[in-house]
Design a protein around this motif. Structure first.
Motif, PDB file in Angstrom:
ATOM      1  N   VAL A 125      -8.868 -50.600  29.030  1.00 44.52           N
ATOM      2  CA  VAL A 125      -8.177 -51.885  28.904  1.00 44.52           C
ATOM      3  C   VAL A 125      -8.081 -52.267  27.435  1.00 44.52           C
ATOM      4  CG1 VAL A 125      -8.362 -54.365  29.364  1.00 44.52           C
ATOM      5  CG2 VAL A 125      -8.776 -52.705  31.207  1.00 44.52           C
ATOM      6  N   VAL A 126      -9.182 -52.101  26.696  1.00 46.04           N
ATOM      7  CA  VAL A 126      -9.196 -52.435  25.272  1.00 46.04           C
ATOM      8  C   VAL A 126      -8.191 -51.567  24.521  1.00 46.04           C
ATOM      9  CG1 VAL A 126     -10.589 -52.322  23.171  1.00 46.04           C
ATOM     10  CG2 VAL A 126     -11.550 -53.302  25.257  1.00 46.04           C
ATOM     11  N   LEU A 127      -8.209 -50.267  24.857  1.00 44.62           N
ATOM     12  CA  LEU A 127      -7.288 -49.331  24.217  1.00 44.62           C
ATOM     13  C   LEU A 127      -5.842 -49.751  24.474  1.00 44.62           C
ATOM     14  CD1 LEU A 127      -7.794 -46.742  22.619  1.00 44.62           C
ATOM     15  CD2 LEU A 127      -7.313 -45.462  24.712  1.00 44.62           C
ATOM     16  N   ALA A 128      -5.578 -50.134  25.722  1.00 48.61           N
ATOM     17  CA  ALA A 128      -4.229 -50.548  26.106  1.00 48.61           C
ATOM     18  C   ALA A 128      -3.853 -51.834  25.373  1.00 48.61           C
ATOM     19  CB  ALA A 128      -4.157 -50.744  27.612  1.00 48.61           C
ATOM     20  N   ALA A 129      -4.808 -52.766  25.302  1.00 47.31           N
ATOM     21  CA  ALA A 129      -4.543 -54.041  24.640  1.00 47.31           C
ATOM     22  C   ALA A 129      -4.214 -53.824  23.168  1.00 47.31           C
ATOM     23  CB  ALA A 129      -5.765 -54.951  24.779  1.00 47.31           C
ATOM     24  N   PHE A 130      -4.816 -52.792  22.588  1.00 46.15           N
ATOM     25  CA  PHE A 130      -4.574 -52.487  21.196  1.00 46.15           C
ATOM     26  C   PHE A 130      -3.232 -51.754  21.026  1.00 46.15           C
ATOM     27  CE2 PHE A 130      -5.029 -49.051  18.049  1.00 46.15           C
ATOM     28  CZ  PHE A 130      -5.082 -49.808  16.886  1.00 46.15           C
ATOM     29  N   ALA A 131      -2.979 -50.796  21.930  1.00 43.83           N
ATOM     30  CA  ALA A 131      -1.834 -49.897  21.749  1.00 43.83           C
ATOM     31  C   ALA A 131      -0.503 -50.527  22.166  1.00 43.83           C
ATOM     32  CB  ALA A 131      -2.073 -48.603  22.525  1.00 43.83           C
ATOM     33  N   MET A 132      -0.514 -51.324  23.212  1.00 43.07           N
ATOM     34  CA  MET A 132       0.756 -51.817  23.764  1.00 43.07           C
ATOM     35  C   MET A 132       1.499 -52.724  22.796  1.00 43.07           C
ATOM     36  SD  MET A 132       1.001 -51.335  27.550  1.00 43.07           S
ATOM     37  CE  MET A 132       1.078 -52.948  28.252  1.00 43.07           C
ATOM     38  N   PRO A 133       0.893 -53.756  22.172  1.00 44.97           N
ATOM     39  CA  PRO A 133       1.637 -54.592  21.220  1.00 44.97           C
ATOM     40  C   PRO A 133       2.107 -53.769  20.043  1.00 44.97           C
ATOM     41  CG  PRO A 133      -0.509 -55.552  21.756  1.00 44.97           C
ATOM     42  CD  PRO A 133      -0.500 -54.188  22.341  1.00 44.97           C
ATOM     43  N   LEU A 134       1.227 -52.838  19.605  1.00 45.66           N
ATOM     44  CA  LEU A 134       1.583 -51.995  18.481  1.00 45.66           C
ATOM     45  C   LEU A 134       2.852 -51.219  18.803  1.00 45.66           C
ATOM     46  CD1 LEU A 134       0.232 -51.248  15.739  1.00 45.66           C
ATOM     47  CD2 LEU A 134      -0.536 -49.158  16.881  1.00 45.66           C
ATOM     48  N   PHE A 154       2.652 -40.548  18.828  1.00 41.01           N
ATOM     49  CA  PHE A 154       1.891 -41.763  19.156  1.00 41.01           C
ATOM     50  C   PHE A 154       1.315 -41.673  20.572  1.00 41.01           C
ATOM     51  CE2 PHE A 154       1.433 -46.091  20.715  1.00 41.01           C
ATOM     52  CZ  PHE A 154       0.793 -46.701  19.653  1.00 41.01           C
ATOM     53  N   LEU A 155       2.191 -41.267  21.508  1.00 39.94           N
ATOM     54  CA  LEU A 155       1.746 -41.189  22.907  1.00 39.94           C
ATOM     55  C   LEU A 155       0.685 -40.111  23.086  1.00 39.94           C
ATOM     56  CD1 LEU A 155       5.075 -41.707  24.861  1.00 39.94           C
ATOM     57  CD2 LEU A 155       3.146 -43.290  24.617  1.00 39.94           C
ATOM     58  N   LEU A 156       0.868 -38.984  22.349  1.00 42.70           N
ATOM     59  CA  LEU A 156      -0.107 -37.911  22.436  1.00 42.70           C
ATOM     60  C   LEU A 156      -1.473 -38.396  21.943  1.00 42.70           C
ATOM     61  CD1 LEU A 156      -0.308 -34.872  23.121  1.00 42.70           C
ATOM     62  CD2 LEU A 156      -0.064 -34.421  20.678  1.00 42.70           C
ATOM     63  N   GLY A 157      -1.409 -39.093  20.768  1.00 44.55           N
ATOM     64  CA  GLY A 157      -2.658 -39.638  20.217  1.00 44.55           C
ATOM     65  C   GLY A 157      -3.322 -40.574  21.200  1.00 44.55           C
ATOM     66  N   LEU A 158      -2.502 -41.406  21.797  1.00 43.81           N
ATOM     67  CA  LEU A 158      -3.025 -42.372  22.764  1.00 43.81           C
ATOM     68  C   LEU A 158      -3.656 -41.638  23.943  1.00 43.81           C
ATOM     69  CD1 LEU A 158      -2.993 -45.460  22.911  1.00 43.81           C
ATOM     70  CD2 LEU A 158      -1.072 -45.284  24.494  1.00 43.81           C
ATOM     71  N   GLY A 159      -2.964 -40.589  24.419  1.00 45.62           N
ATOM     72  CA  GLY A 159      -3.471 -39.802  25.548  1.00 45.62           C
ATOM     73  C   GLY A 159      -4.796 -39.165  25.214  1.00 45.62           C
TER      74      GLY A 159
END
Lengths: 226, 453
Positions: free
Chosen positions: B23-32, B156-161
């Motif tokens: 959730v934290v990761l998503a909260a950080f990544a999504m606005p970015l 970006f998506l790969l990094g996130l994954g």
């Protein structure tokens, strides 16, 4: 037999002394550990009846250990109110030969004393046992009465062997339980009696003389005497 | 299995941790992600618009020829890269200037601006495009190749994954590690607690000097056990004292009676009374001994007599011991065995317990009845010793009570015994970690000792 009673309870000691005298034995009595040690070390006895908890500095087990250490091999029957398994084991480990728990039946005590003294007297090994016209061959496991062979089960053979080895002695139910079946408890029903009567049927049926007798309040005796 | 896995707290904690991290990761990544996309898109749209506007102005002021020249100049300067795409066609759809040849079909004839996937020189390319219809049927397309941005998006998506994967993996691994450590500790504590429950009060829960929660718990439990051991010790001392103090007067009483019966011959009725009194004393002594033996078993003192034994052999011997008794009652006594049952225990106590069961069964079965002693191993590997009779059985309401001390069922009233036989069986079962089960054999009762597994 010449016996020593080491027992601090006056009542029990007098009862033992009287009973033993009536059975044809002589008995000395020591009421303290110190006296018991002194008597046992200075006089030759056929057997000693030893209480465990004694006044006078040394207790029953202490006396037994001291006697054994000095090479005294007199048969000792421990008579104690301590009935636990570990108590019993400790008693026998210290050098006692048998362990009887209070309260006891006099017949039981006498039978055990007899067995102890006989055991120490005749340790010789035999191949044939005879009581009257009953004979047992220990090598071929054959039993006969008046020359007529008897068919016995292994357990009956063992029972009869024990009785023959203790011929003319009273053998109690507890002694049989301990020695034939190696059980340390009393069964709720007197199963030993049934075993004995079954054995009696086999050896005494049709004979004019009964060899296996019931001794009231004590146990049994295998004897050819009257 | 999976429900047990979920129930375990360490795993639950680990999973919760993983979920929160995600959730934290998503909260950080999504606005970015969104702001980044928006900024880039906006800028791109702005540049496109300005470029298009400039070209349209050239057309309006200097005509189509000038526009073609300008376009070709612009395209030539950047021929190497396909980033900026421009195409000018006439009313017939023929290319007049630009760096690709055909007007994409997806674009309508009207003006507009969007992101399209179009065919440029035979290659499918994603572009942000703006196209306008000029007077005279000319049409102008100004586009920006955005495949480059797509690559960035992919990174970006790969990094996130990868980050997500690491978080999940770390969570699961640390969860499993914590679970293993906890389970090992709990297993140690369990083992010690089982030994203590079985009567070995010298055992203590394992704990090291650390300040962890489990250590504190173990230390507290151990202090509690010290106290229990002390209490049991003093109870044992008290019962030893009582035993001794009762044995002595009982011994005296029995001595007096026996002396009377031997030394002073009396008339038969008096002698009968004396023998009756001796029998009474013996009964008291028997109950007393049975109670002491029960106490001895319950405090676990008999554990010292534990050895490797064959339970089937013990049961067979006891059945053999009781066979003549059964025969004398015209009862059948069968012994069925599936083979040796190796276990640790006290052979004498087991024999006594089985003996009591056979004794009871013979009483219940009565004349001409039948009793079966059976030893076997069940599907779970537990050892079973059962004694069954074909007597009247016992009512369900009585089944709970038969193992209570001094309890005597309706059916056993009038038969000899004091009601301690089954209590002893229950105590022996407890000492051996066995369970006792009563079942109906229609007709009759089966008592089963289930040991281990």
């Amino acid at each position: 037999m010449k016996l020593l009673i080491v027992e601090d309870n006056e009542r029990v000691a007098q009862f033992l002394k009287k009973g033993l005298q009536e059975s044809g034995h002589t008995a000395d009595h020591a009421a303290t550990g110190r006296d018991g040690m002194f008597f046992a070390a200075s006089e030759p006895y056929d057997a000693i009846i030893m209480d465990r908890m004694l006044p006078g500095g040394i207790d029953g087990l202490g006396i037994i250990e001291a006697l054994r250490k000095s090479g005294n091999k007199v048969p000792i029957l421990i008579l104690s109110a301590l009935s636990g398994v570990d108590d019993r084991i400790r008693g026998l480990k210290s050098g006692g030969d048998d362990y009887l728990v209070k309260p006891f039946a006099f017949g039981e005590l006498l039978a055990r004393l007899d067995a102890l003294v006989r055991r120490s007297q005749d340790a010789r090994s035999e191949t044939t046992l005879t009581v009257g016209d009953l004979s047992m061959d220990l090598l071929s496991h054959k039993v006969s009465r008046s020359g007529k062979p008897l068919a016995l089960q292994p357990r009956e053979f063992k029972l009869l062997e024990y009785l023959m080895r203790h011929a003319d002695q009273v053998v109690t139910r507890t002694m049989l339980l301990e020695n034939i079946w190696e059980y340390d408890f009393d069964p709720q029903t007197n199963v030993v009696d049934v075993h004995i009567s079954k054995l009696r049927q086999k050896i005494d049926a049709g004979a004019d003389r009964q060899l296996l007798r019931t001794i009231r309040n004590s146990g049994y005796m295998l004897t050819a005497n009257d | 299995m999976s429900s047990r896995f979920m129930r375990f707290s360490a795993v639950t904690v680990a999973l919760t941790y993983v979920a929160l991290s995600l959730v934290v990761l998503a909260a950080f990544a999504m606005p970015l992600w969104y702001s980044w996309r928006e900024t880039i898109e906006e800028e791109r749209a702005h540049v496109l618009k300005a470029n298009t506007h400039r070209l349209v102005e050239i057309f309006n002021e200097q005509g189509v020829a000038a526009l073609s020249v300008t376009i070709n100049a612009q395209v030539d300067a950047k021929a190497a890269e396909d980033e900026d795409l421009i195409l000018l066609i006439d009313a017939q759809g023929k290319k007049m200037a630009g760096n690709f040849s055909t007007w994409p079909e997806v674009l309508a004839n009207a003006s507009g601006g969007r992101t399209y996937s179009i065919d440029i020189n035979g290659r499918e390319t994603r572009v942000a495009a703006m196209h306008v219809a000029l007077p005279g049927g000319y049409r102008l397309l100004v586009a920006n190749n955005i495949d480059k941005y797509r690559r960035l998006e992919h990174f970006f998506l790969l990094g996130l994954g990868i980050a997500t994967g690491i978080v999940v993996l770390l969570g699961i691994v640390s969860g499993l590690l914590v679970r293993r450590a906890l389970l090992a500790k709990v297993r140690d504590i369990n083992r010690a607690a089982s030994a203590i429950m079985a009567g070995d009060f010298s055992h203590r829960l394992p704990h090291d000097s650390g300040e962890s929660e489990l250590n504190t718990l173990a230390a507290t439990q151990n202090r509690m056990l010290d106290q229990i051991e002390q209490l049991i010790g003093s109870v044992r001392n008290v019962s030893n004292a009582i035993a001794h103090d009762l044995r002595t007067p009982l011994a005296e009483l029995r001595s007096r009676l026996e002396e009377l019966s031997i030394a002073q011959p009396a008339p038969a009725p008096v002698m009968d009374e004396i023998h009756g009194a001796i029998a009474d004393v013996d009964r008291v002594i028997n109950i007393f001994n049975a109670l002491l033996r029960l106490a001895e078993i319950d405090t676990g003192a008999r554990r010292s007599g534990f050895v490797e034994l064959d339970a089937a052999g013990v049961a067979g011997d006891v059945a053999d011991f009781y066979l003549p008794l059964a025969e004398s009652k015209d009862c059948e006594l069968n012994f069925i065995s599936s083979g040796p049952l190796t276990m640790t225990g006290d052979p004498l106590l087991l024999a006594q317990a089985i003996g009591n069961l056979i004794d009871n069964a013979l009483k219940f079965a009565g004349e001409g009845g039948s009793v079966t002693v059976e030893t076997s191993i069940d599907g779970d590997g537990a050892k079973l010793i059962s004694v069954a009779d074909n007597g009247p059985g016992i009512a369900d309401t009585e089944k709970e009570k038969v193992f209570d001390r001094f309890y005597r069922g309706d059916a056993s009233r009038g038969t000899p015994g004091v009601g301690l036989g089954l209590s002893l069986v229950a105590a022996v079962a407890r000492l051996h970690g066995a369970t006792l089960m009563l079942s109906d054999t229609h007709p009759g009762l089966r008592v089963t000792l289930r040991i281990g597994a």
